[in-house]
Design a protein around this motif. Structure first.
Motif, short mmCIF file in Angstrom:
data_model
loop_
_atom_site.label_atom_id
_atom_site.label_comp_id
_atom_site.label_asym_id
_atom_site.label_seq_id
_atom_site.Cartn_x
_atom_site.Cartn_y
_atom_site.Cartn_z
N ALA A 354 0.74 -1.04 0.11
CA ALA A 354 0.10 0.11 -0.13
C ALA A 354 0.85 1.09 0.19
O ALA A 354 0.45 2.35 -0.60
CB ALA A 354 -1.04 0.17 1.09
N SER A 355 2.01 1.11 0.50
CA SER A 355 2.85 2.24 0.70
C SER A 355 4.14 2.15 -0.51
O SER A 355 5.09 3.16 -0.59
CB SER A 355 3.67 2.54 2.08
OG SER A 355 4.09 1.47 2.34
N ASN A 356 3.89 1.56 -1.46
CA ASN A 356 5.21 1.33 -2.19
C ASN A 356 4.43 1.58 -3.69
O ASN A 356 3.72 0.36 -4.36
CB ASN A 356 5.61 -0.26 -2.40
CG ASN A 356 6.94 -0.33 -3.20
OD1 ASN A 356 7.34 0.27 -4.23
ND2 ASN A 356 7.88 -1.10 -2.56
N TRP A 357 4.80 2.65 -4.20
CA TRP A 357 4.19 3.04 -5.47
C TRP A 357 4.65 2.31 -6.59
O TRP A 357 4.32 2.05 -7.89
CB TRP A 357 4.27 4.76 -5.79
CG TRP A 357 5.77 4.93 -5.91
CD1 TRP A 357 6.49 5.80 -5.08
CD2 TRP A 357 6.56 5.12 -7.16
NE1 TRP A 357 7.81 5.89 -5.72
CE2 TRP A 357 7.54 5.73 -6.91
CE3 TRP A 357 6.37 4.60 -8.48
CZ2 TRP A 357 8.67 5.74 -7.85
CZ3 TRP A 357 7.18 4.64 -9.55
CH2 TRP A 357 8.46 5.38 -9.04
N GLN A 360 2.86 -0.90 -6.60
CA GLN A 360 1.50 -0.63 -7.07
C GLN A 360 1.54 -0.64 -8.66
O GLN A 360 0.65 -0.96 -9.37
CB GLN A 360 1.04 0.55 -6.47
CG GLN A 360 0.46 0.43 -4.75
CD GLN A 360 0.06 1.41 -4.31
OE1 GLN A 360 0.30 2.58 -4.61
NE2 GLN A 360 -0.79 1.57 -3.39
#
Length: 579
Positions: A354-357, A360
């Motif tokens: 969720a915090s790793n673009w 994602q």
């Protein structure tokens, strides 16, 4: 064996010890100071020793040079040459010499070669060593084969391929098993000296052609044994080579032979082993037969998707879309169970990144492969909202991939109600969204939808939203919508779309005189492309022509017609849209 060969080289007058006690001076002459090191003792024998001692020093020279290196060579070089001349040996290795001398000659040539100039080795020593590979005695051929890698190392890759490799090929076909073993060892050593392209071009065909089906199974078994060893460095090496081995199975075997090893390494406790497997999973997937895809890929894929190590996820995700695409087209007996396992693993993965673009972005790029694997309910209830959220709230570099995934999910949705609900949400929250970021996201969605949908579907369901954004109060939104005009013009077909064409022309004229300097400048630039964009016109014979020319029109129209036929079940519910 060495002792027997050594006896052959001892002069007749030295084979039997003389009777009686030797004079003190003779005893002193052959007494060696025990404090001398190996190099000093070798020099002593070469300069003042008995002929037997000199020969023994010469024959032990290869081991000495291997152990002591160039320093030993520089210390004995001068005395060696003098001794060779005195003994009339001179490293000739002629067939009329004893076998032991010819063997010693091969070993001496291999030991001396690394310490000589390449030109001298090529001119003087290489022909002798290569000729020894054809010797009538198998012991000489073995000795010569053992020295070929040292010769190749000095001559360089080109000469190794042109001169050394042909000799090794012949040694591999020798009648004597020991010679073939020595040739194979030399071939393996030579392989390490050559660059990758030379290995593929020259070495791999040689190994493949020499293998029998039973040999392939034996080699696979050896590889499996090595991959299961406790040595972590060895397992890492096997993991890095395993995908290539599975992609290029040896004769008489297949990649499925290594399935257990492949799965075990994907579950290995060492992180670097799992990273090596994860980074190449898509390469293996590309070579797997549809009938074997589920069996070979499912368990490793699920295990790697659930892996808690960030490095493993980062290695797996760039090729995830290709792997899922292979599974989507696979012949799967229990597809519902497979889909459930993959879906649950992907959900767990999505929550962990969720915090790793970057992750994602890769996951969003893989979502278009899901419709062929997962059911419609799962796609509509989970992955469409997930893509929607990424498009609205994701990092800037994630949004194009999210737009593409959302467009693919809309295009693949075959149920009227969820398809209509998704479309209405797109119009309501993106095209008419209160946030300028949402309206910008709509332009990205249209960019992704243009290659997927037919011209008719784009005109009827997406064009109006873009026309509204061309007059948006935010300059950046107008800029983004402006870039769509040439592609939208290509969807127009006259005479039925005259009104739509007028809207596009009017919007372009207004943007060229826009109050914002950046918008007006960009509009003038896009206007040139807009004018040159082909217009589809219905011809008298029913054929579509582009600006009076039929060049390319038939192909474009055929592709568009195929899209229209595929969209027959993509109608939207008017009742749901009115709500």
């Amino acid at each position: 064996m060495d002792s027997l060969l050594w006896a052959e080289a001892i002069p007749e007058d030295a084979k039997e010890a003389p009777q009686g006690l030797k004079p003190e001076e003779e005893i002193a002459r052959f007494t060696v100071d025990e404090h001398l090191n190996e190099v000093e003792r070798c020099n002593l024998f070469l300069t003042g020793g008995h002929a037997v001692q000199q020969r023994r020093a010469i024959e032990s020279l290869p081991q000495l040079l291997k152990a002591k290196g160039r320093a030993a060579w520089e210390a004995v070089q001068a005395n060696l040459l003098l001794s060779l001349q005195k003994l009339d040996l001179d490293a000739q290795g002629q067939v009329n010499e004893p076998v032991a001398s010819r063997v010693s000659c091969c070993r001496l040539l291999g030991a001396m070669a690394p310490h000589l100039a390449p030109a001298d080795v090529s001119a003087k020593f290489a022909p002798q060593l290569l000729a020894a590979c054809q010797d009538t005695d198998y012991q000489v051929r073995i000795a010569a084969a053992q020295q070929l890698p040292a010769l190749a190392r000095v001559l360089g890759a080109a000469a190794a391929v042109s001169q050394v490799l042909p000799e090794l090929k012949e040694l591999l076909e020798d009648d004597e098993v020991q010679v073939r073993v020595a040739g194979l060892s030399g071939l393996l050593a030579l392989c390490q000296l050559l660059p990758g392209d030379a290995q593929v071009a020259h070495m791999l065909p040689l190994v493949r052609n020499d293998l029998e089906p039973s040999d392939a199974g034996l080699l696979y078994g050896c590889f499996r044994h090595l991959a299961a060893r406790a040595d972590v460095e060895l397992r890492r090496l096997c993991a890095s080579r395993l995908p290539a081995l599975m992609a290029s199975p040896l004769p008489g075997s297949s990649a499925s032979y290594l399935h257990d090893t492949w799965t075990d390494l994907a579950l290995d406790h060492d992180m670097q082993v799992r990273v090596a497997i994860a980074s190449q999973l898509h390469l293996v997937a590309a070579t797997v037969a549809p009938a074997e895809a589920s069996r070979l890929l499912l368990r490793p894929l699920v295990a790697l998707l659930r892996d808690g190590c960030p490095a493993v996820r980062q290695a797996l995700l760039p090729g995830l879309g290709q792997t899922l695409q292979v599974l989507s087209g696979a012949d799967v007996m229990h597809k519902d169970a497979v889909a459930s396992d993959v879906h649950q693993a992907l959900v767990a993965l999505a929550g962990s990144i969720a915090s790793n673009w970057r992750c994602q972005q890769h996951l969003a790029a893989a979502i278009p492969a899901l419709p062929g694997l997962l059911g419609q309910d799962v796609l509509c209830e989970h992955w469409a909202p997930y893509s929607f959220d990424l498009l609205l709230t994701g990092a800037a570099c994630v949004k194009p991939a999210a737009a593409s995934s959302l467009a693919h999910l809309l295009h693949s949705c075959r149920r009227e109600r969820p398809r209509t609900e998704l479309y209405c949400r797109i119009i309501r929250e993106l095209a008419w969204g209160r946030s300028c970021w949402a309206r910008l996201a709509y332009t990205q969605l249209v960019v992704a939808a243009l290659p997927l949908f037919s011209c008719r579907w784009v005109k009827e369901h997406l064009l109006e939203g873009v026309l509204g954004l061309l007059g948006d109060g935010v300059p950046n939104v107008r800029l983004a919508a402006l870039g769509l005009l040439p592609a939208l013009k290509q969807t127009i077909r006259l005479p039925e779309d005259v009104e739509r064409l007028e809207h596009l022309n009017s919007a372009m004229s207004n943007l060229m005189t826009d109050n914002d300097r950046d918008v007006s400048h960009a509009a003038r630039t896009v206007h040139d492309t807009f004018k040159r964009t082909a217009l589809r016109v219905t011809g008298g014979a029913g054929l579509l022509e582009i600006n009076g020319s039929s060049s390319g029109a038939a192909d474009f129209e055929a592709a568009d017609h195929a899209k229209e036929e595929a969209e027959e079940d993509l109608a939207l519910s008017q009742e749901e849209m009115e709500k």
